[in-house]
Scaffold this active site. Structure first.
Site, mmCIF file in Angstrom:
data_model
loop_
_atom_site.group_PDB
_atom_site.id
_atom_site.type_symbol
_atom_site.label_atom_id
_atom_site.label_comp_id
_atom_site.label_asym_id
_atom_site.label_seq_id
_atom_site.Cartn_x
_atom_site.Cartn_y
_atom_site.Cartn_z
ATOM 1 N N LYS A 1 -85.780 25.362 2.637
ATOM 2 C CA LYS A 1 -87.055 25.367 3.189
ATOM 3 C C LYS A 1 -87.678 26.330 3.036
ATOM 4 C CE LYS A 1 -87.223 23.029 7.439
ATOM 5 N NZ LYS A 1 -86.795 22.641 9.056
ATOM 6 N N PRO B 1 -100.728 17.167 7.506
ATOM 7 C CA PRO B 1 -100.414 18.231 6.675
ATOM 8 C C PRO B 1 -100.032 18.895 7.014
ATOM 9 C CG PRO B 1 -102.396 18.159 7.853
ATOM 10 C CD PRO B 1 -101.982 16.669 8.211
ATOM 11 N N PHE C 1 -90.719 28.497 10.807
ATOM 12 C CA PHE C 1 -89.328 28.520 11.711
ATOM 13 C C PHE C 1 -88.161 27.038 11.206
ATOM 14 C CE2 PHE C 1 -88.933 31.170 15.390
ATOM 15 C CZ PHE C 1 -89.918 31.880 14.847
ATOM 16 N N ASP D 1 -94.074 15.848 12.148
ATOM 17 C CA ASP D 1 -94.634 15.636 10.979
ATOM 18 C C ASP D 1 -95.269 14.640 10.772
ATOM 19 O OD1 ASP D 1 -92.953 17.229 10.467
ATOM 20 O OD2 ASP D 1 -91.042 16.237 10.733
ATOM 21 N N ASN E 1 -93.570 16.305 21.395
ATOM 22 C CA ASN E 1 -92.129 16.997 21.527
ATOM 23 C C ASN E 1 -91.515 17.564 22.440
ATOM 24 O OD1 ASN E 1 -92.202 19.719 20.323
ATOM 25 N ND2 ASN E 1 -93.116 18.160 19.139
ATOM 26 N N LYS F 1 -91.087 26.163 0.994
ATOM 27 C CA LYS F 1 -92.021 26.428 1.080
ATOM 28 C C LYS F 1 -93.095 27.619 0.963
ATOM 29 C CE LYS F 1 -92.508 23.672 5.659
ATOM 30 N NZ LYS F 1 -92.366 22.834 6.546
HETATM 31 O O1 C5P Z 1 -90.516 21.406 7.802
HETATM 32 P P1 C5P Z 1 -90.383 21.739 8.955
HETATM 33 O O2 C5P Z 1 -90.611 20.739 10.132
HETATM 34 O O3 C5P Z 1 -88.979 21.830 9.078
HETATM 35 O O4 C5P Z 1 -90.585 23.845 9.011
HETATM 36 C C1 C5P Z 1 -90.667 23.707 9.909
HETATM 37 C C2 C5P Z 1 -91.847 25.032 9.956
HETATM 38 O O5 C5P Z 1 -92.921 24.373 9.392
HETATM 39 C C3 C5P Z 1 -92.109 25.885 10.948
HETATM 40 O O6 C5P Z 1 -92.253 26.893 11.108
HETATM 41 C C4 C5P Z 1 -93.532 24.893 11.052
HETATM 42 O O7 C5P Z 1 -94.148 25.305 12.356
HETATM 43 C C5 C5P Z 1 -94.372 24.614 9.983
HETATM 44 N N1 C5P Z 1 -95.225 23.919 10.000
HETATM 45 C C6 C5P Z 1 -95.929 23.419 9.919
HETATM 46 N N2 C5P Z 1 -97.040 22.198 9.641
HETATM 47 C C7 C5P Z 1 -96.120 20.865 10.160
HETATM 48 C C8 C5P Z 1 -95.108 20.420 9.837
HETATM 49 C C9 C5P Z 1 -94.092 22.159 10.404
HETATM 50 O O8 C5P Z 1 -96.432 24.471 9.462
HETATM 51 N N3 C5P Z 1 -97.054 19.805 9.783
#
Ligand code: C5P
Length: 404
Positions: A344, A312, A330, A285, A216, A348
């Site tokens: 979120k 994960p 973030f 993701d 990305n 989380k």
């Molecule tokens: O769910 P989302 O990807 O939007 O969440 C973003 C946050 O979760 C960020 O802090 C990112 O670093 C963390 N994240 C993570 N592992 C993932 C996906 C997101 O630590 N697989």
């Protein structure tokens, strides 16, 4: 909702930037800009020799403040420029500092405005030497460096490399960005002193085959700026970084990774020692279930199907540990920012979420964020990522302190 600044720290800090007569004076213009990005107000004082390399009007335009070159400047009403100019300043930074100026500092000379200011100061003094490698290596200069350090002066650099004279060696001035970062770190309050911060930053790269992958547009700028701000606040920082071209934050312990799986493994290794975890990385993701060992050959006939499986969630894993560190996540959204970010945060189970609009943040130099924690939502003003990072770190320090 009103936009806030948490900054009690360096946004209000003012410094004197002293420029002496070396060819590296041209970098002082850039330095003024970089210091400004850190929220530092710069008042420039130049020696006569410096004016031979760069004009006061350039520095005046860039700093937005009058430039002083002369003891007898009548703009200071009581003719006490040598005292007045440093009185409300957090530091005097000499960049570039010539061999001659360093010698003057050692001996306490006061024969021009800048040297007199240094002698009459009641604030910190930082010097960034800039000279030919033989001048730097000369025993006289080395004696002066030792004496300056004994006198409590902070040396920034010098670096090694190509010199304006055509020679190669130690003595060239640090780059403007490095000096600005070091000054900002020096001035920052040590709100995270003694704490270990584990962070992720940058994108991840999920391989498809030997040469291709899914990634990305995250640049790593925000994460690296937070790492620098945390180091400035006195933290020991471990940075787990996806591919990024950002300069390595001085003082951070950096582990470079490619995929989310590698990032997760590195986080697991370090999580127990962390007091604070900050997940800034734009973690993919999904990953390709079975990346091919060799380059996939093109066929004109069949469509190519890749099976993606979920990665994960590193942040959620850290937050779910029996004794989790203070966790910060973030959220980059393209719409409904506050609602999605708060959802979120709860899902989380993280202490603080920093939310930004993806279209405003990714790859940009500036950012506008909102901070969501148990006490509600706080919007910060749009600012360079370096300044936003300091505000985020100030907020983390305040919340961490309150939680303990
Ligand atoms: O769910 P989302 O990807 O939007 O969440 C973003 C946050 O979760 C960020 O802090 C990112 O670093 C963390 N994240 C993570 N592992 C993932 C996906 C997101 O630590 N697989």
């Amino acid at each position: 909702m009103a936009k806030e600044r948490y900054m009690t720290d360096i946004t209000s800090k003012k410094i004197v930037l002293g420029i002496t007569g070396g060819v590296a004076a041209y970098k002082a213009a850039e330095l003024v800009r970089r210091l400004g990005e850190h929220g530092i107000t710069v008042h420039v004082v130049m020696t006569q020799a410096a004016c031979g390399f760069i004009t006061p009007s350039t520095l005046q335009a860039l700093s937005g403040n009058p430039v002083y070159t002369d003891m007898w400047d009548t703009r200071i009403h009581n003719s006490m420029a040598h005292i007045e100019l440093s009185r409300d300043k957090a530091a005097i930074v000499i960049a570039p500092a010539t061999a001659d100026f360093m010698a003057k500092l050692v001996h306490g000379h006061a024969d021009d405005l800048l040297s007199t200011l240094c002698l009459a100061r009641d604030c910190s003094l930082l010097v960034a030497p800039a000279m030919n490698r033989q001048m730097w290596d000369h025993p006289a200069t080395q004696r002066n460096v030792t004496q300056l350090e004994k006198d409590g002066v902070t040396l920034l650099g010098p670096a090694s490399g190509d010199q304006a004279c055509g020679e190669i060696g130690a003595g060239r001035m640090l780059e403007a960005q490095d000096i600005a970062d070091a000054v900002a770190a020096f001035l920052a309050p040590k709100t995270l002193s003694g704490l270990t911060v584990l962070m992720t930053a940058g994108p991840t790269f999920e391989p498809i085959d030997a040469v291709r992958g899914i990634t990305n547009r995250s640049s790593g700028k925000m994460g690296y700026a937070i790492a620098r701000a945390a180091i400035g606040a006195g933290a020991k920082v471990t940075l787990i970084s996806g591919p990024s071209s950002q300069p390595v934050p001085v003082g951070a312990s950096v582990t470079n990774v490619q995929s989310a799986a590698e990032m997760f493994a590195a986080v697991k290794l370090n999580a127990k020692q962390a007091d604070i975890f900050i997940g800034v990385a734009a973690v993919a993701d999904y990953r390709v279930e079975k990346p091919r060992e060799h380059k996939i050959k093109k066929t004109d006939k069949a469509a190519l199907t890749l099976k993606l499986v979920p990665n994960p969630d590193i942040l959620a894993w850290v937050a779910a540990q029996p004794k989790p560190p203070f966790t910060v996540g973030f959220a980059a959204e393209s719409q409904n920012l506050e609602t999605y970010a708060d959802e979120k945060r709860r899902r989380k189970k993280v202490n603080l979420i920093v939310a930004n609009l993806a279209q405003n943040a990714i790859g940009a130099d500036d950012n506008e964020v909102m901070l969501l924690d148990d006490s509600g939502t706080h919007k910060l003003m749009r600012a360079p990522k370096e300044a936003v990072a300091k505000e985020i770190v100030a907020r983390i320090a305040a919340l961490y302190g309150a939680a303990k």
